[in-house]
Enzyme design. Structure first.
Site, PDB file in Angstrom:
ATOM      1  N   ASN A  34       0.823  -1.219   0.000  1.00 44.87           N
ATOM      2  CA  ASN A  34       0.000   0.000   0.000  1.00 44.87           C
ATOM      3  C   ASN A  34       0.854   1.266   0.000  1.00 44.87           C
ATOM      4  O   ASN A  34       0.323   2.367   0.117  1.00 44.87           O
ATOM      5  CB  ASN A  34      -0.979   0.000   1.193  1.00 44.87           C
ATOM      6  N   LEU A  35       2.168   1.110  -0.096  1.00 45.90           N
ATOM      7  CA  LEU A  35       3.125   2.220  -0.176  1.00 45.90           C
ATOM      8  C   LEU A  35       3.064   3.137   1.050  1.00 45.90           C
ATOM      9  O   LEU A  35       3.426   4.307   0.968  1.00 45.90           O
ATOM     10  CB  LEU A  35       2.946   3.025  -1.478  1.00 45.90           C
ATOM     11  N   ASP A  53      -3.935  -3.015  -0.066  1.00 47.05           N
ATOM     12  CA  ASP A  53      -3.719  -3.217   1.363  1.00 47.05           C
ATOM     13  C   ASP A  53      -3.962  -4.691   1.723  1.00 47.05           C
ATOM     14  O   ASP A  53      -4.908  -5.304   1.218  1.00 47.05           O
ATOM     15  CB  ASP A  53      -4.709  -2.321   2.119  1.00 47.05           C
ATOM     16  N   TYR A 139       4.807  -3.196  19.196  1.00 45.09           N
ATOM     17  CA  TYR A 139       5.273  -3.781  17.928  1.00 45.09           C
ATOM     18  C   TYR A 139       5.610  -5.262  18.123  1.00 45.09           C
ATOM     19  O   TYR A 139       5.103  -6.137  17.405  1.00 45.09           O
ATOM     20  CB  TYR A 139       6.498  -3.002  17.411  1.00 45.09           C
TER      21      TYR A 139
HETATM   22  N1  LIG Z   1      14.338  -4.082   9.105  1.00 50.93           N
HETATM   23  C1  LIG Z   1      14.554  -4.785  10.212  1.00 50.93           C
HETATM   24  O1  LIG Z   1      15.624  -4.675  10.861  1.00 50.93           O
HETATM   25  C2  LIG Z   1      13.519  -5.777  10.687  1.00 50.93           C
HETATM   26  C3  LIG Z   1      13.799  -6.551  11.826  1.00 50.93           C
HETATM   27  C4  LIG Z   1      12.859  -7.485  12.254  1.00 50.93           C
HETATM   28  C5  LIG Z   1      11.668  -7.649  11.552  1.00 50.93           C
HETATM   29  N2  LIG Z   1      11.412  -6.870  10.480  1.00 50.93           N
HETATM   30  C6  LIG Z   1      10.128  -7.071   9.766  1.00 50.93           C
HETATM   31  O2  LIG Z   1      10.395  -7.254   8.397  1.00 50.93           O
HETATM   32  C7  LIG Z   1       9.336  -6.718   7.609  1.00 50.93           C
HETATM   33  C8  LIG Z   1       9.903  -5.768   6.586  1.00 50.93           C
HETATM   34  O3  LIG Z   1      10.598  -4.712   7.268  1.00 50.93           O
HETATM   35  P1  LIG Z   1      11.266  -3.520   6.459  1.00 50.93           P
HETATM   36  O4  LIG Z   1      12.393  -3.023   7.273  1.00 50.93           O
HETATM   37  O5  LIG Z   1      11.469  -3.934   5.060  1.00 50.93           O
HETATM   38  O6  LIG Z   1      10.073  -2.440   6.550  1.00 50.93           O
HETATM   39  P2  LIG Z   1       9.511  -1.457   5.417  1.00 50.93           P
HETATM   40  O7  LIG Z   1       8.674  -0.452   6.142  1.00 50.93           O
HETATM   41  O8  LIG Z   1      10.616  -0.967   4.546  1.00 50.93           O
HETATM   42  O9  LIG Z   1       8.567  -2.420   4.555  1.00 50.93           O
HETATM   43  C9  LIG Z   1       7.245  -2.742   4.908  1.00 50.93           C
HETATM   44  C10 LIG Z   1       6.403  -2.617   3.649  1.00 50.93           C
HETATM   45  O10 LIG Z   1       5.063  -3.026   3.946  1.00 50.93           O
HETATM   46  C11 LIG Z   1       4.166  -2.110   3.340  1.00 50.93           C
HETATM   47  N3  LIG Z   1       2.912  -2.170   4.115  1.00 50.93           N
HETATM   48  C12 LIG Z   1       2.717  -1.849   5.416  1.00 50.93           C
HETATM   49  N4  LIG Z   1       1.439  -2.066   5.761  1.00 50.93           N
HETATM   50  C13 LIG Z   1       0.805  -2.548   4.650  1.00 50.93           C
HETATM   51  C14 LIG Z   1      -0.519  -2.971   4.384  1.00 50.93           C
HETATM   52  N5  LIG Z   1      -1.484  -2.911   5.308  1.00 50.93           N
HETATM   53  N6  LIG Z   1      -0.812  -3.429   3.136  1.00 50.93           N
HETATM   54  C15 LIG Z   1       0.134  -3.482   2.164  1.00 50.93           C
HETATM   55  N7  LIG Z   1       1.410  -3.098   2.374  1.00 50.93           N
HETATM   56  C16 LIG Z   1       1.731  -2.625   3.610  1.00 50.93           C
HETATM   57  C17 LIG Z   1       4.865  -0.770   3.401  1.00 50.93           C
HETATM   58  O11 LIG Z   1       4.395   0.177   2.456  1.00 50.93           O
HETATM   59  C18 LIG Z   1       6.322  -1.192   3.119  1.00 50.93           C
HETATM   60  O12 LIG Z   1       6.607  -1.171   1.734  1.00 50.93           O
HETATM   61  C19 LIG Z   1       8.356  -6.078   8.575  1.00 50.93           C
HETATM   62  O13 LIG Z   1       7.318  -6.997   8.815  1.00 50.93           O
HETATM   63  C20 LIG Z   1       9.195  -5.877   9.828  1.00 50.93           C
HETATM   64  O14 LIG Z   1       8.404  -5.906  10.981  1.00 50.93           O
HETATM   65  C21 LIG Z   1      12.306  -5.935  10.010  1.00 50.93           C
END
Ligand SMILES: NC(=O)c1ccc[n+]([C@@H]2O[C@H](COP(=O)([O-])OP(=O)(O)OC[C@H]3O[C@@H](n4cnc5c(N)ncnc54)[C@H](O)[C@@H]3O)[C@@H](O)[C@H]2O)c1
Length: 325
Positions: A34-35, A53, A139
């Site tokens: 959903n960006l 979404d 979270y």
């Molecule tokens: N980056 C880290 O260090 C880390 C560590 C542990 C877990 N995670 C998990 O990994 C996953 C990815 O993390 P990231 O760092 O790439 O985050 P990010 O915010 O870059 O990516 C998340 C993506 O999900 C999309 N999104 C959010 N809600 C949405 C919805 N309702 N419908 C459709 N799209 C939706 C956002 O637009 C985004 O593109 C997440 O679930 C995060 O909790 C990340």
């Protein structure tokens, strides 16, 4: 054998790198995002894109998918403390809608992005998957709730699922022909990109939250995992998922680096002095978070090959410079 995969959150940091790896392995990829925190241009060329979404997942999940890789979530720890309802709605409500859509369509394989934040303050280190789960923020609580939801979906309805509990994801993924995929959260809350912002002149100094922890240099120790190593684990997890089983694997290098070691490494890689300012500890920040990735090694056959902190920082630095100001 090539497959067709739905990647939720594939316009974000980790999801875009995994989508690119899937394409390179010859699979068909559909990104649903959903960006809200992602970027259209981060979706790899070669993937189809649906701007939508996960809470409306029923519109897009159909029986042609072999599996779903589920990254979409709200993931800012600080924001989750002040707006918990957003996290329960998006992370738990969104995943519930996704699981229902998968059940209706008969898509029976899932790889889910869980997190070290499900454990909270660890009693022992390195952390194994059987360690107590006691998240210290909403979270982590929502991610733990989703893990429980997936376990019951596997037991009741035969879903084959793997939850990967990432520790600190870092670095960038350089492809031969499709540019570099890296981290660009806004606001940024992760240490390495924040320190790189100081090197780029976007910030005056880096805040060190607490230098009186019971660690050798007094600053918090974390386990940094290269995003490309993490992506490889997702492809292995697709092969390892078994019907009616929910496998949970920690993903980290098993090596801890302190905040001061990270800052010093950024100094060496960038040649910038990186001024630091000591600030009070943040509530809920454990002194040491280091993974045992024994389960991932045994069950997925996974082995990180980019564990060197200087290499991780150098890749992130290249991506930050490429993006410029
Ligand atoms: N980056 C880290 O260090 C880390 C560590 C542990 C877990 N995670 C998990 O990994 C996953 C990815 O993390 P990231 O760092 O790439 O985050 P990010 O915010 O870059 O990516 C998340 C993506 O999900 C999309 N999104 C959010 N809600 C949405 C919805 N309702 N419908 C459709 N799209 C939706 C956002 O637009 C985004 O593109 C997440 O679930 C995060 O909790 C990340």
């Amino acid at each position: 054998m090539s497959g067709k995969y739905l990647v939720t959150g594939g316009a974000g940091y980790v999801g875009s790198v995994v989508a690119q790896h899937l394409l390179e392995a010859g699979h068909e990829v559909v990104v649903l995002d959903n960006l809200s925190t992602g970027f259209r241009e981060a979706v790899p060329a070669g993937a189809s894109f649906i701007e939508g979404d996960i809470r409306d997942a029923a519109k897009w999940v159909d029986p042609t998918f072999d599996a779903v890789l589920h990254f979409a979530a709200s993931s800012q720890v600080g924001e989750s403390v002040v707006k918990p309802e957003k996290y329960w709605d998006n992370n738990v409500g969104g995943t519930m809608a996704l699981l229902a859509a998968m059940r209706s369509a008969g898509v029976r394989k899932l790889v889910f992005s869980s997190t070290a934040a499900t454990y909270g303050e660890p009693e022992t280190t390195p952390i194994v998957e059987s360690a107590p789960t006691s998240p210290t923020n909403p979270y982590g609580a929502t991610k733990l709730a989703v893990d429980h939801m997936i376990t019951s979906e596997a037991t009741a309805h035969g879903l084959g699922a793997v939850s990967l509990r990432y520790f600190n994801v870092a670095g960038a993924y350089r492809t031969p022909s499709h540019g570099t995929f890296g981290e660009r959260h806004d606001p940024e809350s992760h240490l390495i990109p924040l320190v790189l912002q100081v090197a780029q002149g976007k910030r005056d100094a880096i805040s060190v939250f607490g230098d009186d922890y019971p660690t050798p240099d007094g600053t918090c120790i974390r386990d940094y995992i290269h995003v490309a190593d993490l992506a490889e684990a997702h492809l292995l997890a697709l092969d390892a998922a078994r019907p009616a089983e929910h496998l949970i694997c920690n993903l980290g290098n098993g090596n801890g680096f302190s905040v001061r070691e990270v800052i010093e490494t950024v100094r060496q890689v960038t040649g910038h002095p990186i001024p630091e300012v000591v600030a009070p500890r943040r509530g809920g920040d454990p002194a040491v978070l280091v993974a045992s990735a024994q389960t991932a090694r045994e069950r997925l056959g996974w082995k990180p090959s980019r564990a060197d902190l200087a290499g991780i920082v150098a890749d992130a630095w290249e991506f930050a410079q490429q993006r410029g100001k």
